[in-house]
Design a protein around this motif. Structure first.
Motif, PDB file in Angstrom:
ATOM      1  N   ARG A 107     -19.859  -1.913  27.082  1.00  0.00           N
ATOM      2  CA  ARG A 107     -18.556  -2.542  26.787  1.00  0.00           C
ATOM      3  C   ARG A 107     -17.741  -1.688  25.820  1.00  0.00           C
ATOM      4  O   ARG A 107     -17.115  -2.200  24.886  1.00  0.00           O
ATOM      5  N   THR A 108     -17.716  -0.372  26.063  1.00  0.00           N
ATOM      6  CA  THR A 108     -16.962   0.515  25.172  1.00  0.00           C
ATOM      7  C   THR A 108     -15.458   0.399  25.347  1.00  0.00           C
ATOM      8  O   THR A 108     -14.699   0.787  24.454  1.00  0.00           O
ATOM      9  N   ALA A 109     -14.995  -0.093  26.503  1.00  0.00           N
ATOM     10  CA  ALA A 109     -13.561  -0.149  26.827  1.00  0.00           C
ATOM     11  C   ALA A 109     -12.939   1.244  26.836  1.00  0.00           C
ATOM     12  O   ALA A 109     -11.762   1.413  26.537  1.00  0.00           O
ATOM     13  N   ALA A 110     -13.735   2.262  27.193  1.00  0.00           N
ATOM     14  CA  ALA A 110     -13.254   3.641  27.210  1.00  0.00           C
ATOM     15  C   ALA A 110     -13.445   4.260  28.595  1.00  0.00           C
ATOM     16  O   ALA A 110     -14.553   4.275  29.124  1.00  0.00           O
ATOM     17  N   ASN A 111     -12.357   4.759  29.161  1.00  0.00           N
ATOM     18  CA  ASN A 111     -12.370   5.525  30.403  1.00  0.00           C
ATOM     19  C   ASN A 111     -12.162   6.990  30.037  1.00  0.00           C
ATOM     20  O   ASN A 111     -11.061   7.394  29.652  1.00  0.00           O
ATOM     21  N   ARG A 112     -13.217   7.800  30.165  1.00  0.00           N
ATOM     22  CA  ARG A 112     -13.160   9.209  29.771  1.00  0.00           C
ATOM     23  C   ARG A 112     -12.935  10.124  30.979  1.00  0.00           C
ATOM     24  O   ARG A 112     -13.251  11.311  30.936  1.00  0.00           O
ATOM     25  N   HIS A 113     -12.348   9.565  32.034  1.00  0.00           N
ATOM     26  CA  HIS A 113     -12.118  10.332  33.262  1.00  0.00           C
ATOM     27  C   HIS A 113     -10.661  10.240  33.703  1.00  0.00           C
ATOM     28  O   HIS A 113     -10.376  10.348  34.900  1.00  0.00           O
ATOM     29  N   GLU A 114      -9.756  10.072  32.763  1.00  0.00           N
ATOM     30  CA  GLU A 114      -8.339   9.937  33.103  1.00  0.00           C
ATOM     31  C   GLU A 114      -7.640  11.294  32.952  1.00  0.00           C
ATOM     32  O   GLU A 114      -7.474  11.795  31.839  1.00  0.00           O
ATOM     33  N   THR A 115      -7.258  11.885  34.077  1.00  0.00           N
ATOM     34  CA  THR A 115      -6.677  13.227  34.075  1.00  0.00           C
ATOM     35  C   THR A 115      -5.161  13.242  34.230  1.00  0.00           C
ATOM     36  O   THR A 115      -4.540  14.298  34.075  1.00  0.00           O
ATOM     37  N   ILE A 116      -4.567  12.108  34.529  1.00  0.00           N
ATOM     38  CA  ILE A 116      -3.123  12.070  34.808  1.00  0.00           C
ATOM     39  C   ILE A 116      -2.329  11.599  33.597  1.00  0.00           C
ATOM     40  O   ILE A 116      -1.340  12.236  33.189  1.00  0.00           O
ATOM     41  N   LEU A 117      -2.735  10.500  33.011  1.00  0.00           N
ATOM     42  CA  LEU A 117      -1.972   9.901  31.913  1.00  0.00           C
ATOM     43  C   LEU A 117      -2.400  10.526  30.592  1.00  0.00           C
ATOM     44  O   LEU A 117      -3.521  10.326  30.128  1.00  0.00           O
ATOM     45  N   THR A 118      -1.510  11.292  30.004  1.00  0.00           N
ATOM     46  CA  THR A 118      -1.740  11.941  28.713  1.00  0.00           C
ATOM     47  C   THR A 118      -0.664  11.486  27.737  1.00  0.00           C
ATOM     48  O   THR A 118       0.377  10.951  28.144  1.00  0.00           O
ATOM     49  N   PRO A 119      -0.879  11.682  26.429  1.00  0.00           N
ATOM     50  CA  PRO A 119       0.169  11.325  25.469  1.00  0.00           C
ATOM     51  C   PRO A 119       1.505  12.009  25.772  1.00  0.00           C
ATOM     52  O   PRO A 119       2.567  11.407  25.595  1.00  0.00           O
ATOM     53  N   LYS A 120       1.473  13.257  26.226  1.00  0.00           N
ATOM     54  CA  LYS A 120       2.719  13.954  26.538  1.00  0.00           C
ATOM     55  C   LYS A 120       3.449  13.290  27.699  1.00  0.00           C
ATOM     56  O   LYS A 120       4.666  13.080  27.645  1.00  0.00           O
ATOM     57  N   ILE A 121       2.703  12.942  28.744  1.00  0.00           N
ATOM     58  CA  ILE A 121       3.317  12.302  29.919  1.00  0.00           C
ATOM     59  C   ILE A 121       3.837  10.916  29.566  1.00  0.00           C
ATOM     60  O   ILE A 121       4.992  10.557  29.858  1.00  0.00           O
ATOM     61  N   VAL A 122       2.990  10.112  28.931  1.00  0.00           N
ATOM     62  CA  VAL A 122       3.387   8.733  28.620  1.00  0.00           C
ATOM     63  C   VAL A 122       4.493   8.717  27.568  1.00  0.00           C
ATOM     64  O   VAL A 122       5.452   7.935  27.659  1.00  0.00           O
ATOM     65  N   GLY A 123       4.393   9.596  26.569  1.00  0.00           N
ATOM     66  CA  GLY A 123       5.431   9.666  25.548  1.00  0.00           C
ATOM     67  C   GLY A 123       6.751  10.185  26.065  1.00  0.00           C
ATOM     68  O   GLY A 123       7.795   9.976  25.454  1.00  0.00           O
ATOM     69  N   GLY A 124       6.723  10.856  27.214  1.00  0.00           N
ATOM     70  CA  GLY A 124       7.964  11.314  27.834  1.00  0.00           C
ATOM     71  C   GLY A 124       8.701  10.223  28.565  1.00  0.00           C
ATOM     72  O   GLY A 124       9.743  10.471  29.186  1.00  0.00           O
ATOM     73  N   ASN A 125       8.158   8.999  28.508  1.00  0.00           N
ATOM     74  CA  ASN A 125       8.812   7.821  29.073  1.00  0.00           C
ATOM     75  C   ASN A 125       9.031   7.924  30.578  1.00  0.00           C
ATOM     76  O   ASN A 125      10.093   7.594  31.091  1.00  0.00           O
ATOM     77  N   THR A 126       8.021   8.384  31.272  1.00  0.00           N
ATOM     78  CA  THR A 126       8.122   8.477  32.731  1.00  0.00           C
ATOM     79  C   THR A 126       7.310   7.398  33.447  1.00  0.00           C
ATOM     80  O   THR A 126       7.167   7.449  34.665  1.00  0.00           O
ATOM     81  N   LEU A 127       6.747   6.443  32.690  1.00  0.00           N
ATOM     82  CA  LEU A 127       6.020   5.345  33.341  1.00  0.00           C
ATOM     83  C   LEU A 127       7.002   4.338  33.932  1.00  0.00           C
ATOM     84  O   LEU A 127       7.976   3.943  33.278  1.00  0.00           O
ATOM     85  N   VAL A 128       6.724   3.924  35.144  1.00  0.00           N
ATOM     86  CA  VAL A 128       7.523   2.898  35.804  1.00  0.00           C
ATOM     87  C   VAL A 128       6.586   1.830  36.352  1.00  0.00           C
ATOM     88  O   VAL A 128       5.389   2.066  36.529  1.00  0.00           O
ATOM     89  N   LYS A 129       7.130   0.645  36.587  1.00  0.00           N
ATOM     90  CA  LYS A 129       6.334  -0.381  37.264  1.00  0.00           C
ATOM     91  C   LYS A 129       6.459  -0.133  38.761  1.00  0.00           C
ATOM     92  O   LYS A 129       7.516  -0.320  39.350  1.00  0.00           O
TER      93      LYS A 129
END
Length: 592
Positions: free
Chosen positions: A12-34
């Motif tokens: 129950r670590t709540a950690a996914n250590r295999h995420e290659t797409i979503l990075t702080p740079k990408i998410v902080g660039g405000n490119t997430l959409v619903k």
């Protein structure tokens, strides 16, 4: 990245250590959409965390990235996450859900015989199921009744084929505390009409006679905590035969002490040992006064259990170590009700992978760190067994306040509660080493480091508060954090959390928000109180008109570049990176 159980893994670590797409740079660039929403029309109050299996050839002969959504109407849905459409012609219904009778009384006009505040409509699949990837089977516990009544309710364990949705096998769940009961005494019984099975299911591997075997564990609480003849339970099931092989009762000589953990499941360490946390004692004396627990009962405890599979005799579940930081009778029985409901079991324990430690915190917002080793753990309330003195984990009451003293727990220092629900998230940062992230109610997201000795050190907190601006008390349940990263690659860690914007999600259906923080780099500007500030990358309100109702105990789930947010609106919202070229300007991220 498959997500087969709540919080990604058995620890129950709540950690996914295999995420290659979503990075702080990408998410902080405000490119997430619903991207879209996966909608279901049977019951809007989603309680079970969705599960995810990519690149699965389904019964239509096509390959899908599949999200499984299990609802309170006892339906199992399979959605293609890329187009948002259901894959099966109809969801698989596993049985009629419970529809409780209204029981209104002064102050609680929407109350039912199950839910004091009447937030839930139906009661069916409440806990998060688990998927066995080897057999392509999902294991689901439902609450069902032939006429929808509580009186005739039973809990059933179902095995579902995840390719075509077929309900393959089922077992009516029963349990008795025979092995914990002295001769001449009546064993405690599992009373299905009064049990509430909220804790996520756990699937583990073991061996029986030298042969590999899979064992399923179910933790259970109850609908009423005090003055009721019910108990907390941990029940083991052999997956091959779909039979119950062992049961352990939290209060074989009393009542209460449910295992509910705000939906978090029992946790397993590398050796296959199981950890749970229990809630309030249920036995009341004259005038409704609390009484001390009888010998053998383990309320308000962090417990380590070992499972022995059947081998020429019945299987066995045994508590081999436990730590009980307080008894209900130790607390101020004449103070505020908000800290009368102490409930250590509002959250689940977290055995830290790769470390010799297990941690846990409950409604007091106090963290306890113990050694996984049975001999070093505890069998009682010996605070010297802790790896460090207990600390206020979700909030700061001021310097010099000893969290081991009960009198310091029976206070609302700022007039608010700061409970933990679910559990913290654990992630090994390439920059800071092992870290814990926790978001208590009426508080900020907090980041800590934890070293091999068990020392926990504050790092930073967010500027944003759960249920911000809520006047008076209330404000349940705080935030539910998960962490993603691309392994140990620097500057890829993100803390995601769903939180109520304002209001008390225990009493009402309230608006929620999804937030994303940099898990490594801090904001250059500190918080107004001078503490280091976590760097907010993005939140879901940056999408114009985007709103959702907060799912009270259901965390977000992130996998393969998509963020899945369960809601109380009869849908799961799917967020992803906008594909270039962007059509029109993206919303301004005012916090970046």
């Amino acid at each position: 990245m498959q997500v087969l159980t709540r919080s990604y893994d058995a620890s129950r670590t709540a950690a996914n250590r295999h995420e290659t797409i979503l990075t702080p740079k990408i998410v902080g660039g405000n490119t997430l959409v619903k991207e879209h929403s996966l909608t279901f029309d049977d019951d809007p109050r989603l309680e079970a965390q969705p599960l995810y299996v990519p690149k699965l050839t389904m019964n239509d002969g096509k390959v899908h990235d599949v999200l499984y959504v299990c609802t309170m109407a006892n339906n199992v849905w399979a959605f293609d996450v890329n187009d948002g459409k259901p894959i099966w012609k109809h969801p698989t219904n596993l049985g009629r859900p419970i529809k409780p009778k209204p029981t209104p009384f002064p102050g609680f006009p929407n109350s039912t015989e199950i839910d004091l505040w009447g937030v839930n409509k139906l009661w069916g699949i409440l806990s998060t199921p688990v998927i066995d990837p080897d057999t392509k089977r999902m294991y689901v516990v439902i609450w069902t009744s032939p006429d929808g009544s509580v009186a005739k309710a039973v809990h059933e364990l179902h095995e579902v084929d995840i390719l075509d949705g077929k309900d393959l096998r089922k077992l009516t769940i029963e349990a008795s505390a025979d092995s914990q009961t002295p001769p001449g005494h009546t064993p405690a019984k599992f009373i299905s009409a009064k049990q509430k099975q909220r804790a996520a299911l756990l699937l583990t591997n073991t061996t029986v006679g030298g042969t590999p075997a899979k064992v399923l564990f179910m933790g259970c609480g109850m609908t009423h905590e005090e003055g009721d003849p019910t108990h907390g339970w941990l029940i083991a099931f052999d997956v091959k035969t779909l039979t119950s092989t062992a049961a352990w009762c939290t209060t074989p000589n009393g009542t209460g002490a449910g295992i509910w953990q705000a939906g978090q499941g029992p946790a397993a360490d590398e050796n296959g040992d199981i950890y749970v946390m229990t809630g309030n004692y249920g036995v009341q004396g004259a005038g409704g006064n609390l009484v001390a627990p009888a010998a053998g009962d383990l309320p308000q405890s962090l417990i380590k259990l070992q499972y022995t599979p059947p081998a020429g005799g019945p299987g066995k579940l045994e508590a081999v170590a436990w730590f009980t930081p307080f008894r209900d009778t130790d607390r101020n029985q004449h103070g505020e009700d908000d800290f009368q409901d102490y409930d250590l079991g509002s959250a689940g324990p977290l055995p830290l992978p790769g470390m010799s430690l297990v941690v846990g915190a409950g409604k007091d917002g106090v963290l306890y760190v113990l050694d996984k080793d049975t001999a070093k753990f505890s069998k009682g309330s010996d605070f010297s067994k802790l790896k460090q003195p207990p600390i206020f984990f979700t909030y700061f009451p001021g310097f010099g306040v000893d969290a081991s003293q009960v009198a310091n727990l029976d206070r609302l220092f700022d007039g608010k509660t700061h409970h933990v629900h679910g559990s913290p998230a654990f992630w090994v940062s390439p920059a800071h080493g092992p870290m814990l992230f926790v978001w208590g109610e009426n508080e900020t997201l907090r980041a800590w480091t934890i070293d091999a000795t068990g020392k926990v050190t504050f790092v930073a907190k967010s500027a944003e508060t759960a249920s911000a601006g809520l006047g008076g008390k209330g404000g349940m349940p705080g935030g539910f954090p998960v962490v993603t990263s691309n392994g140990a690659t620097p500057n890829t860690g993100i803390v995601w959390a769903t939180v109520p914007i304002s209001g008390d999600a225990n009493k009402f259906v309230v608006d929620g928000i999804l937030r994303a923080y940099d898990a490594t780099s801090l904001n250059a500007a500190p918080n107004p109180d001078g503490t280091p500030r976590l760097r907010l990358l993005w939140d879901s309100t940056h999408i114009p008109g985007n709103q959702f109702k907060f799912a009270k105990f259901c965390p977000p789930m992130v996998a393969d570049g998509k963020v899945f947010v369960p809601t109380y609106d009869g849908r799961v919202d799917v967020y992803s990176v906008a594909a270039p070229p962007h059509k029109g300007p993206l919303p301004t991220n005012a916090n970046f």
